[in-house]
Design a protein around this motif. Structure first.
Motif, short mmCIF file in Angstrom:
data_model
loop_
_atom_site.label_atom_id
_atom_site.label_comp_id
_atom_site.label_asym_id
_atom_site.label_seq_id
_atom_site.Cartn_x
_atom_site.Cartn_y
_atom_site.Cartn_z
N MET A 131 0.82 -1.19 0.00
CA MET A 131 0.00 0.00 0.00
C MET A 131 0.86 1.25 0.00
N GLY A 132 2.01 1.21 0.69
CA GLY A 132 2.89 2.36 0.72
C GLY A 132 3.40 2.71 -0.67
N GLU A 133 3.63 1.67 -1.49
CA GLU A 133 4.10 1.91 -2.85
C GLU A 133 3.04 2.60 -3.70
N LEU A 134 1.75 2.22 -3.48
CA LEU A 134 0.66 2.82 -4.25
C LEU A 134 0.55 4.31 -3.94
N ALA A 135 0.70 4.67 -2.66
CA ALA A 135 0.59 6.08 -2.28
C ALA A 135 1.69 6.91 -2.92
N ASN A 136 2.86 6.29 -3.14
CA ASN A 136 3.97 7.02 -3.73
C ASN A 136 3.96 6.97 -5.25
N SER A 137 3.11 6.13 -5.81
CA SER A 137 3.05 6.04 -7.26
C SER A 137 2.30 7.25 -7.81
N PRO A 138 2.49 7.57 -9.09
CA PRO A 138 1.79 8.72 -9.67
C PRO A 138 0.27 8.60 -9.54
N GLY B 120 -1.38 6.97 -7.20
CA GLY B 120 -1.69 7.11 -5.78
C GLY B 120 -1.66 8.57 -5.34
N VAL B 121 -0.70 9.31 -5.81
CA VAL B 121 -0.59 10.74 -5.50
C VAL B 121 -1.79 11.48 -6.10
N GLN B 122 -2.10 11.12 -7.33
CA GLN B 122 -3.24 11.76 -8.00
C GLN B 122 -4.53 11.45 -7.24
N PHE B 123 -4.70 10.20 -6.77
CA PHE B 123 -5.89 9.81 -6.02
C PHE B 123 -5.98 10.62 -4.73
N GLU B 124 -4.87 10.75 -4.02
CA GLU B 124 -4.85 11.50 -2.76
C GLU B 124 -5.16 12.98 -2.99
N LEU B 125 -4.60 13.55 -4.04
CA LEU B 125 -4.89 14.95 -4.37
C LEU B 125 -6.37 15.14 -4.71
N GLN B 126 -6.95 14.17 -5.43
CA GLN B 126 -8.37 14.25 -5.78
C GLN B 126 -9.23 14.16 -4.52
N GLN B 127 -8.85 13.29 -3.59
CA GLN B 127 -9.60 13.19 -2.33
C GLN B 127 -9.55 14.50 -1.56
N ARG B 128 -8.40 15.10 -1.47
CA ARG B 128 -8.25 16.39 -0.78
C ARG B 128 -9.09 17.47 -1.46
N ALA B 129 -9.06 17.48 -2.78
CA ALA B 129 -9.85 18.47 -3.52
C ALA B 129 -11.34 18.26 -3.27
N ASP B 130 -11.79 17.00 -3.25
CA ASP B 130 -13.20 16.70 -2.98
C ASP B 130 -13.60 17.14 -1.58
#
Length: 160
Positions: free
Chosen positions: A1-8, A10-20
């Protein structure tokens, strides 16, 4: 899971969650501001309407006619009380205090006018007092309006 968060992705998903989340917070804030603005409009409108109708009743007494023959003043009183009761659960104390002052002033004038209803002879001194209080109510309502406008960020508080 840590690798997914650091992948492009995963970063895009986290940014989208923050924006939402930011969008949802902004929507909630806008709804709250609209609800507050609606409460202020209702308080202001109902206080002004009640005051105007009491002034009409006062002049009807002077003319020797029956005040509030159609029940509009009593309906305005009930409307203001209902709106004020709702505002007690919504508006901040800095606004509620001037609203309370308006409520008390309106009730005081209503008592004076009701006393004139019961008198068979119109007491000019009480009539003048009630009239003066109704005129002064504009100042009390103005303080309430200023507090509302400051709370909404429309005006700034006066320098002290």
């Amino acid at each position: 899971m840590g690798e997914l968060a650091n992948s492009p992705s995963g970063v895009q998903f986290e940014l989208q969650q923050r924006a939402d989340q930011a969008t949802r917070r902004l929507e909630v804030a806008e709804r709250n501001l609209e609800r507050l603005r609606d409460a202020y409009v209702a308080l202001n409108s109902s206080a002004r309407r009640y005051r105007i109708l009491m002034m009409e009743d006062l002049h009807a007494l002077r003319r020797g006619t029956r005040p509030d023959a159609n029940g509009l003043t009593d309906a305005a009183r009930i409307e203001f009380q209902n709106v004020y009761g709702q505002a007690q659960m919504l508006v901040p104390n800095a606004v509620l205090e001037p609203c309370h002052a308006v409520r008390v002033a309106l009730a005081d004038v209503k008592k004076k006018i009701d006393g004139l209803h019961e008198d068979t002879a119109l007491d000019q001194e009480i009539w003048q007092e009630a009239h003066a209080h109704l005129i002064q109510l504009w100042d009390v309502i103005g303080v309430m309006q200023d507090a509302m406008r400051q709370d909404l960020g429309i005006t700034t508080p006066p320098d002290r």
